[in-house]
Design a protein around this motif. Structure first.
Motif, PDB file in Angstrom:
ATOM      1  N   GLY A  62       0.844  -1.178   0.000  1.00 58.42           N
ATOM      2  CA  GLY A  62       0.000   0.000   0.000  1.00 58.42           C
ATOM      3  C   GLY A  62       0.881   1.230   0.000  1.00 58.42           C
ATOM      4  O   GLY A  62       1.844   1.314   0.772  1.00 58.42           O
ATOM      5  N   LEU A  63       0.590   2.204  -0.856  1.00 57.29           N
ATOM      6  CA  LEU A  63       1.404   3.398  -1.000  1.00 57.29           C
ATOM      7  C   LEU A  63       0.594   4.617  -0.581  1.00 57.29           C
ATOM      8  O   LEU A  63      -0.566   4.757  -0.967  1.00 57.29           O
ATOM      9  N   GLY A  64       1.190   5.471   0.204  1.00 60.42           N
ATOM     10  CA  GLY A  64       0.490   6.676   0.641  1.00 60.42           C
ATOM     11  C   GLY A  64       1.420   7.867   0.656  1.00 60.42           C
ATOM     12  O   GLY A  64       2.607   7.732   0.943  1.00 60.42           O
ATOM     13  N   TRP A  65       0.884   9.045   0.334  1.00 56.46           N
ATOM     14  CA  TRP A  65       1.696  10.266   0.395  1.00 56.46           C
ATOM     15  C   TRP A  65       0.804  11.485   0.612  1.00 56.46           C
ATOM     16  O   TRP A  65      -0.384  11.470   0.256  1.00 56.46           O
ATOM     17  N   THR A  66       1.379  12.483   1.230  1.00 55.78           N
ATOM     18  CA  THR A  66       0.681  13.749   1.457  1.00 55.78           C
ATOM     19  C   THR A  66       1.498  14.878   0.856  1.00 55.78           C
ATOM     20  O   THR A  66       2.734  14.837   0.848  1.00 55.78           O
ATOM     21  N   ILE A  67       0.798  15.903   0.368  1.00 52.81           N
ATOM     22  CA  ILE A  67       1.442  17.078  -0.221  1.00 52.81           C
ATOM     23  C   ILE A  67       0.978  18.307   0.546  1.00 52.81           C
ATOM     24  O   ILE A  67      -0.214  18.634   0.563  1.00 52.81           O
ATOM     25  N   ASP A  68       1.907  18.957   1.241  1.00 54.95           N
ATOM     26  CA  ASP A  68       1.613  20.170   2.008  1.00 54.95           C
ATOM     27  C   ASP A  68       1.984  21.376   1.157  1.00 54.95           C
ATOM     28  O   ASP A  68       3.165  21.686   0.966  1.00 54.95           O
ATOM     29  N   SER A 101      -4.108  14.460   0.297  1.00 56.23           N
ATOM     30  CA  SER A 101      -3.765  13.068   0.608  1.00 56.23           C
ATOM     31  C   SER A 101      -3.991  12.187  -0.619  1.00 56.23           C
ATOM     32  O   SER A 101      -4.982  12.362  -1.343  1.00 56.23           O
ATOM     33  N   PHE A 102      -3.100  11.236  -0.818  1.00 54.81           N
ATOM     34  CA  PHE A 102      -3.189  10.327  -1.964  1.00 54.81           C
ATOM     35  C   PHE A 102      -2.759   8.933  -1.523  1.00 54.81           C
ATOM     36  O   PHE A 102      -1.955   8.770  -0.606  1.00 54.81           O
ATOM     37  N   MET A 103      -3.281   7.931  -2.208  1.00 50.60           N
ATOM     38  CA  MET A 103      -2.855   6.560  -1.918  1.00 50.60           C
ATOM     39  C   MET A 103      -3.058   5.697  -3.152  1.00 50.60           C
ATOM     40  O   MET A 103      -3.828   6.024  -4.061  1.00 50.60           O
ATOM     41  N   SER A 104      -2.324   4.609  -3.158  1.00 49.10           N
ATOM     42  CA  SER A 104      -2.377   3.668  -4.267  1.00 49.10           C
ATOM     43  C   SER A 104      -1.918   2.313  -3.745  1.00 49.10           C
ATOM     44  O   SER A 104      -1.599   2.174  -2.560  1.00 49.10           O
ATOM     45  N   HIS A 105      -1.897   1.314  -4.610  1.00 52.79           N
ATOM     46  CA  HIS A 105      -1.394   0.012  -4.212  1.00 52.79           C
ATOM     47  C   HIS A 105      -0.650  -0.606  -5.391  1.00 52.79           C
ATOM     48  O   HIS A 105      -0.806  -0.180  -6.539  1.00 52.79           O
ATOM     49  N   CYS A 106       0.174  -1.617  -5.096  1.00 50.76           N
ATOM     50  CA  CYS A 106       0.983  -2.245  -6.131  1.00 50.76           C
ATOM     51  C   CYS A 106       1.139  -3.722  -5.812  1.00 50.76           C
ATOM     52  O   CYS A 106       1.417  -4.092  -4.664  1.00 50.76           O
ATOM     53  N   HIS A 107       0.933  -4.557  -6.827  1.00 44.71           N
ATOM     54  CA  HIS A 107       1.108  -6.002  -6.671  1.00 44.71           C
ATOM     55  C   HIS A 107       2.548  -6.403  -6.972  1.00 44.71           C
ATOM     56  O   HIS A 107       3.312  -5.649  -7.556  1.00 44.71           O
ATOM     57  N   TYR A 108       2.884  -7.631  -6.566  1.00 35.34           N
ATOM     58  CA  TYR A 108       4.204  -8.223  -6.852  1.00 35.34           C
ATOM     59  C   TYR A 108       5.345  -7.341  -6.328  1.00 35.34           C
ATOM     60  O   TYR A 108       6.254  -6.970  -7.056  1.00 35.34           O
ATOM     61  N   VAL A 109       5.263  -7.023  -5.056  1.00 34.85           N
ATOM     62  CA  VAL A 109       6.311  -6.247  -4.392  1.00 34.85           C
ATOM     63  C   VAL A 109       7.039  -7.180  -3.427  1.00 34.85           C
ATOM     64  O   VAL A 109       6.405  -7.839  -2.602  1.00 34.85           O
ATOM     65  N   ASN A 110       8.356  -7.221  -3.530  1.00 34.25           N
ATOM     66  CA  ASN A 110       9.123  -8.270  -2.864  1.00 34.25           C
ATOM     67  C   ASN A 110       9.660  -7.888  -1.490  1.00 34.25           C
ATOM     68  O   ASN A 110      10.116  -8.757  -0.758  1.00 34.25           O
ATOM     69  N   SER A 111       9.657  -6.608  -1.112  1.00 32.95           N
ATOM     70  CA  SER A 111      10.224  -6.228   0.182  1.00 32.95           C
ATOM     71  C   SER A 111       9.694  -4.866   0.599  1.00 32.95           C
ATOM     72  O   SER A 111       9.212  -4.086  -0.235  1.00 32.95           O
ATOM     73  N   PRO A 112       9.785  -4.536   1.892  1.00 30.31           N
ATOM     74  CA  PRO A 112       9.361  -3.205   2.345  1.00 30.31           C
ATOM     75  C   PRO A 112      10.167  -2.082   1.705  1.00 30.31           C
ATOM     76  O   PRO A 112       9.633  -0.998   1.460  1.00 30.31           O
ATOM     77  N   VAL A 115      11.485  -1.978  -1.341  1.00 28.91           N
ATOM     78  CA  VAL A 115      10.950  -1.753  -2.689  1.00 28.91           C
ATOM     79  C   VAL A 115       9.648  -0.963  -2.600  1.00 28.91           C
ATOM     80  O   VAL A 115       9.402  -0.049  -3.392  1.00 28.91           O
ATOM     81  N   ALA A 116       8.809  -1.306  -1.619  1.00 28.13           N
ATOM     82  CA  ALA A 116       7.545  -0.594  -1.443  1.00 28.13           C
ATOM     83  C   ALA A 116       7.780   0.883  -1.122  1.00 28.13           C
ATOM     84  O   ALA A 116       7.097   1.764  -1.664  1.00 28.13           O
ATOM     85  N   GLU A 117       8.751   1.184  -0.263  1.00 25.36           N
ATOM     86  CA  GLU A 117       9.064   2.578   0.065  1.00 25.36           C
ATOM     87  C   GLU A 117       9.516   3.337  -1.177  1.00 25.36           C
ATOM     88  O   GLU A 117       9.125   4.491  -1.403  1.00 25.36           O
ATOM     89  N   GLY A 118      10.346   2.699  -2.009  1.00 27.32           N
ATOM     90  CA  GLY A 118      10.800   3.336  -3.237  1.00 27.32           C
ATOM     91  C   GLY A 118       9.665   3.594  -4.209  1.00 27.32           C
ATOM     92  O   GLY A 118       9.584   4.668  -4.829  1.00 27.32           O
ATOM     93  N   LEU A 119       8.754   2.635  -4.334  1.00 26.72           N
ATOM     94  CA  LEU A 119       7.610   2.805  -5.234  1.00 26.72           C
ATOM     95  C   LEU A 119       6.693   3.932  -4.748  1.00 26.72           C
ATOM     96  O   LEU A 119       6.127   4.676  -5.560  1.00 26.72           O
ATOM     97  N   ALA A 120       6.539   4.041  -3.425  1.00 24.16           N
ATOM     98  CA  ALA A 120       5.689   5.106  -2.880  1.00 24.16           C
ATOM     99  C   ALA A 120       6.260   6.481  -3.228  1.00 24.16           C
ATOM    100  O   ALA A 120       5.522   7.381  -3.657  1.00 24.16           O
ATOM    101  N   LEU A 121       7.560   6.663  -3.064  1.00 22.12           N
ATOM    102  CA  LEU A 121       8.176   7.950  -3.384  1.00 22.12           C
ATOM    103  C   LEU A 121       8.117   8.222  -4.886  1.00 22.12           C
ATOM    104  O   LEU A 121       7.886   9.367  -5.310  1.00 22.12           O
ATOM    105  N   CYS A 122       8.282   7.182  -5.680  1.00 21.10           N
ATOM    106  CA  CYS A 122       8.225   7.344  -7.140  1.00 21.10           C
ATOM    107  C   CYS A 122       6.832   7.793  -7.581  1.00 21.10           C
ATOM    108  O   CYS A 122       6.684   8.718  -8.391  1.00 21.10           O
ATOM    109  N   GLU A 123       5.811   7.161  -7.030  1.00 20.34           N
ATOM    110  CA  GLU A 123       4.437   7.541  -7.368  1.00 20.34           C
ATOM    111  C   GLU A 123       4.131   8.959  -6.880  1.00 20.34           C
ATOM    112  O   GLU A 123       3.433   9.727  -7.563  1.00 20.34           O
ATOM    113  N   ALA A 124       4.649   9.296  -5.704  1.00 24.75           N
ATOM    114  CA  ALA A 124       4.399  10.630  -5.168  1.00 24.75           C
ATOM    115  C   ALA A 124       5.033  11.709  -6.039  1.00 24.75           C
ATOM    116  O   ALA A 124       4.423  12.761  -6.294  1.00 24.75           O
ATOM    117  N   LEU A 125       6.240  11.471  -6.539  1.00 24.30           N
ATOM    118  CA  LEU A 125       6.888  12.444  -7.423  1.00 24.30           C
ATOM    119  C   LEU A 125       6.125  12.584  -8.739  1.00 24.30           C
ATOM    120  O   LEU A 125       5.984  13.699  -9.270  1.00 24.30           O
TER     121      LEU A 125
END
Length: 473
Positions: free
Chosen positions: A366-372, A379-390, A392-402
């Motif tokens: 689960g990916l979440g980010w806030t923009i102040d 507030s925004f959120m998304s999700h991603c399948h086939y993620v192998n580690s926490p 990788v998930a943190e990196g995907l969250a920042l990538c989606e937020a950018l």
């Protein structure tokens, strides 16, 4: 002459392994710096149109080039591919290279292409999930050869040397050797470094006791100075009556009898597990290595300084030294790792918080980010399948937020994440091969901003993004 099979050895063949490890370091630099002068000269002379990783030996080649190819083969024995755009790696020609034992399969990723998953099911159905777990670069970062012996994916001579020794062990014919687990029984023991080196000398028969000195024609006597018996390693530390008295005085919680101990190497693992009685004060580390060390010091004091010691003095010194060392380690247990230096926000910059939640059993994130922005929080959120580690998930969250910030037309961003490893990878302080493609995408996306900064923040200051990530999960 056969090569040494023991990982801790340092015979002639192990110097050969050292040499191979350094040659692999040179090959690593040639591959990753093709524009360098040395690389251009050697590739132009010996490779032609053939890639360096695939070129074969020639009938006429210099001794130096032959050594470089030896190093290259060692490098490839434990190398894999971090998938970027997937253009270089071919699943048929690189499959063997990319699948060393104990590591995930690195193959070309097709899921981003039309009908990509159907293609995977048709070509490699048994590897579908492992392929989909790979996260290639979406912005065109090139595929990168990585060394699987380090977390960063960067080759080091130390790990290359250990890999060379493993290859020697595999190739050598079986021989009767002492059952020493070098990692568990020596190098990872909770004891001083000088004691580990001392133990290494014992088990490599590199300790200058009388028996081994006589083999090298050194000294005038090979007998023990206490009992006039041949001074071998086992005799000095166990079979001598003086050593037996010392072991009897050791306050172990279980009975220990050295009279039946025929070989130190075969019983060493058991000795390291012996626990001391509580009043002794050596409860968290093994006492046996310190006893061996004290026996050796007492032996040398008797021979060279004409000073004798009693068994009581030897065991007391061993216990006191072990206790003192352990107390110092407790004082140094406080973490010394400081977070990356915080960057000062650019005037009128937008604050971006990102976080991720991960479920390993479902490979779901689960990916979440806030923009102040100007006092208002989105507030925004998304999700991603086939993620192998926490991570990788943190990196995907920042990538989606950018990507979200770019779509909103924001120009000045201060990104905050509570993943210290991700922030350090972005600052190139501690690269992680697992998120090579994701980090490349983040850095490429950051080029779209007038100002962007990546900073670590405490988890308590990232609660809003964390709640969004959990909700998305």
């Amino acid at each position: 002459m056969t090569k040494s099979k023991q990982k801790g050895g340092l015979g002639f063949q192990d110097f050969e392994s050292f040499n191979d490890a350094f040659l692999a370091k040179l090959s690593w630099r040639l591959h990753h710096n093709p524009s360098g002068l040395l690389s251009r000269v050697l590739m132009g002379k010996y490779c032609g149109d053939t890639p360096f990783l695939q070129v074969e030996h020639r009938a006429a080649e210099s001794h130096g080039w032959k050594g470089i190819l030896i190093g290259r083969d060692l490098m490839l024995s434990n190398a894999g591919w971090a998938i970027g755009n997937g253009e270089y790696v071919n699943i048929w020609t690189n499959l063997g290279l990319a699948t060393p034992p104990k590591y995930d399969l690195w193959v070309q990723h097709h899921s981003s292409t039309p009908n990509g998953q159907a293609t995977i099911q048709q070509v490699l159905p048994h590897e579908e999930e492992r392929i989909l777990i790979l996260k290639p670069s979406k912005t065109g970062a090139p595929d990168k050869l990585i060394w699987l012996g380090t977390c960063s994916g960067i080759y080091t001579t130390k790990t290359g040397y250990h890999k060379a020794l493993e290859l020697v062990e595999t190739a050598a014919t079986p021989a009767a050797t002492a059952a020493i687990d070098w990692e568990k029984g020596i190098w990872n023991l909770q004891t001083a470094s000088k004691i580990k080196l001392f133990l290494w000398k014992i088990f490599q028969r590199a300790l200058p006791v009388g028996e081994l000195l006589a083999v090298r024609n050194i000294g005038t006597t090979q007998n023990c100075t206490r009992c006039d018996t041949v001074e071998s390693i086992n005799h000095l530390f166990f079979h001598c009556e003086f050593a037996r008295k010392v072991w009897r005085l050791a306050l172990f919680s279980t009975c220990f009898d050295s009279r039946g101990l025929l070989d130190l190497a075969t019983e060493w693992q058991h000795l390291c597990t012996l626990k001391c009685l509580p009043p002794v004060g050596v409860a968290t580390g093994p006492l046996a290595p310190w006893i061996l060390w004290s026996l050796w010091l007492a032996r040398n004091n008797r021979i060279f300084n004409n000073k004798d010691a009693t068994p009581e003095e030897v065991i007391t010194k061993a216990t006191a030294a072990a206790h003192e060392w352990l107390q110092e380690q407790k004082a140094d247990d406080k973490p010394k790792t400081n977070p990356p230096r915080q960057s000062l926000p650019y005037p009128n910059s937008t604050i971006l918080h990102s976080d991720a939640a991960w479920r390993g059993d479902l490979h779901l994130a689960g990916l979440g980010w806030t923009i102040d922005e100007e006092g208002q929080t989105s507030s925004f959120m998304s999700h991603c399948h086939y993620v192998n580690s926490p991570l990788v998930a943190e990196g995907l969250a920042l990538c989606e937020a950018l990507s979200c910030c770019i779509a909103k037309g924001l120009r000045r961003i201060l990104c905050k994440s509570d993943s210290l490893r991700l922030i350090r990878a972005l600052h190139d302080e501690a690269p992680v091969s697992e998120i090579y493609g994701i980090v490349a995408d983040i850095l490429n996306l950051s080029l779209a901003f007038d100002f962007v900064s990546f900073a670590w923040t405490q988890r308590s200051e990232n609660k809003a993004a964390d709640a969004l990530a959990r909700q998305a999960l």
